[in-house]
Design an enzyme around this catalytic site. Structure first.
Site, PDB file in Angstrom:
ATOM      1  N   CYS A   6       0.945  -1.224   0.005  1.00  0.00           N
ATOM      2  CA  CYS A   6       0.117  -0.168   0.065  1.00  0.00           C
ATOM      3  C   CYS A   6       0.660   1.259  -0.150  1.00  0.00           C
ATOM      4  CB  CYS A   6      -0.926   0.077   1.198  1.00  0.00           C
ATOM      5  SG  CYS A   6      -2.048  -1.430   1.269  1.00  0.00           S
ATOM      6  N   HIS A  43      -9.289   3.718  -1.810  1.00  0.00           N
ATOM      7  CA  HIS A  43      -7.946   3.249  -1.794  1.00  0.00           C
ATOM      8  C   HIS A  43      -7.427   2.272  -3.215  1.00  0.00           C
ATOM      9  CE1 HIS A  43      -4.446   1.512   0.004  1.00  0.00           C
ATOM     10  NE2 HIS A  43      -4.685   0.440   0.494  1.00  0.00           N
ATOM     11  N   CYS A  98     -14.148   0.633   6.573  1.00  0.00           N
ATOM     12  CA  CYS A  98     -13.084  -0.033   5.946  1.00  0.00           C
ATOM     13  C   CYS A  98     -12.942   0.646   4.393  1.00  0.00           C
ATOM     14  CB  CYS A  98     -13.516  -1.509   5.793  1.00  0.00           C
ATOM     15  SG  CYS A  98     -13.611  -2.314   7.236  1.00  0.00           S
TER      16      CYS A  98
END
Length: 396
Positions: free
Chosen positions: A86, A341, A227
């Site tokens: 990430c 994300h 999330c």
């Protein structure tokens, strides 16, 4: 050593971009960064291309950056492919800065891009299984059991293994410090509220803490709104050796440590090194973007970055200190929970937000008079913490 400056940033809209390919997203973000810098494609002397998913999801391996960048007209320049969990986008920026600082080039491009929505959600979620030591599955399970007991899922719906990891880390933090599920919900409430005014965010609808708590459980104590979603998008930055914004970065890798030794985490050590390089400290930070792949991630990282004391991240969030208008706004972009994300692009998206904050270009999300901005971006799991973490400090 030659100074490095970020002179242009660009970012696509984050979300489910079914009609946009990796090449399309790359072109959109890079063109925006060049336009922002007043630069031309021919001004770029090297490029670092961050991506984690395309090889698995589309079979484009070995040369993804060369394919994406050549499609928009780049030729002959060195292109280096970057994959670092990430923290991929932040690592691409880190390498671009080092390239400029070495004196090898005057203008270097960093870009991160991800196309996760390819019609096979299970395949995408399965990619996260490789973010741990695949040769020591029992060791990974033992770490998770020691941290937070057996994984407790909601209705068994498919989800990323890293939400199980965040869940056991959250339970360990709750046991050590008394952090509450409501505090996690307040972090998520704040970030969804911040994203309402971010036109590039994946989700732009405010949610109350009560609604967040009542949502479907992914892995106890995390519910769906806590999330980060699977997101498509790209972000880019042009780094030069002359005029622009000063920038410092530190990259770190996780180490073995006692699981309850929170003060020895890789994020905390990397942050201390970054502060030393910048000649600054946590009290000097005006605004921060942190890696909230789950709401607990933000609570943990505000502690590790020294924005609050160890064990008090939940109370810090509950106090309103991290909200726009608070003492140290965190994730004014909406964070990963609401902005989205796209793994390889997330670190550079944080930089995009912070550069615009320092310029005073964020409208209703603007932090008044920021001087120093900080980004934390990390991923993977090794020994109970991130396998990699990146800290970036920007100043006017």
């Amino acid at each position: 050593m030659t100074q490095a400056w970020i002179v242009g940033v660009g970012m696509t809209r984050f979300g489910v971009r079914r009609d946009a390919s990796v090449k399309d997203l790359t072109r959109e973000a890079v063109t925006a960064a060049l336009d922002d810098a007043g630069a031309q494609l021919g001004d770029v002397e090297a490029a670092y291309f961050g991506n984690t998913c395309q090889g698995v999801l589309e079979g484009q391996v070995v040369v993804p950056g060369q394919m994406a960048l050549r499609s928009m007209g780049f030729e002959r320049i060195p292109v280096v492919n970057v994959e670092n969990a990430c923290a991929t986008g932040a690592t691409a920026l880190h390498q671009a800065v080092l390239h400029v600082r070495s004196g090898a080039a005057d203008a270097v491009l960093a870009v991160g891009v991800e196309k996760t929505n390819v019609g096979d959600k299970q395949k995408m979620l399965g990619l996260f299984d490789g973010g741990v030591d695949v040769h020591d599955a029992e060791g990974v399970r033992a770490v998770l059991r020691e941290l937070g007991g057996d994984v407790s899922v909601g209705d068994g719906a498919p989800h990323s293994m890293f939400m199980d990891i965040y869940a056991v880390m959250a339970r360990a933090h709750m046991a050590c410090f008394g952090t509450t599920k409501r505090q996690l919900a307040l972090v998520s409430e704040k970030n969804h509220a911040h994203a309402v005014d971010n036109p590039l965010a994946h989700f732009r609808t405010a949610m109350s803490a009560e609604k967040i708590l009542a949502a479907r459980t992914v892995a106890e104590p995390l519910t769906v709104p806590m999330c980060a979603p699977l997101t498509d998008g790209a972000a880019a930055a042009l780094v030069c050796s002359a005029a622009g914004l000063r920038r410092l970065a530190v990259l770190g890798t996780g180490t073995d440590r006692p699981l309850t030794a929170w003060e020895r985490s890789v994020s905390r050590l990397a942050a201390q090194a970054a502060y030393d390089q910048a000649g600054a400290g946590p009290a000097d930070v005006s605004v921060a973007e942190v890696h909230d792949a789950s709401a607990f991630g933000e609570i943990l990282q505000t502690e590790q970055l020294g924005l609050c004391e160890l064990g008090t991240g939940g109370k810090f969030a509950e106090s309103g200190a991290t909200t726009l208008g608070g003492r140290i706004p965190v994730n004014p972009s909406g964070g990963l929970e609401a902005k989205g994300h796209p793994i390889g692009a997330s670190g550079l998206a944080q930089v995009y937000e912070l550069v615009r904050q320092l310029r005073g270009q964020c409208g209703t999300r603007q932090v008044p008079g920021p001087r120093i901005a900080l980004a934390e971006n990390g991923g993977g799991l090794y020994g109970g913490e991130e396998a990699v973490t990146a800290i970036t400090i920007l100043s006017t």
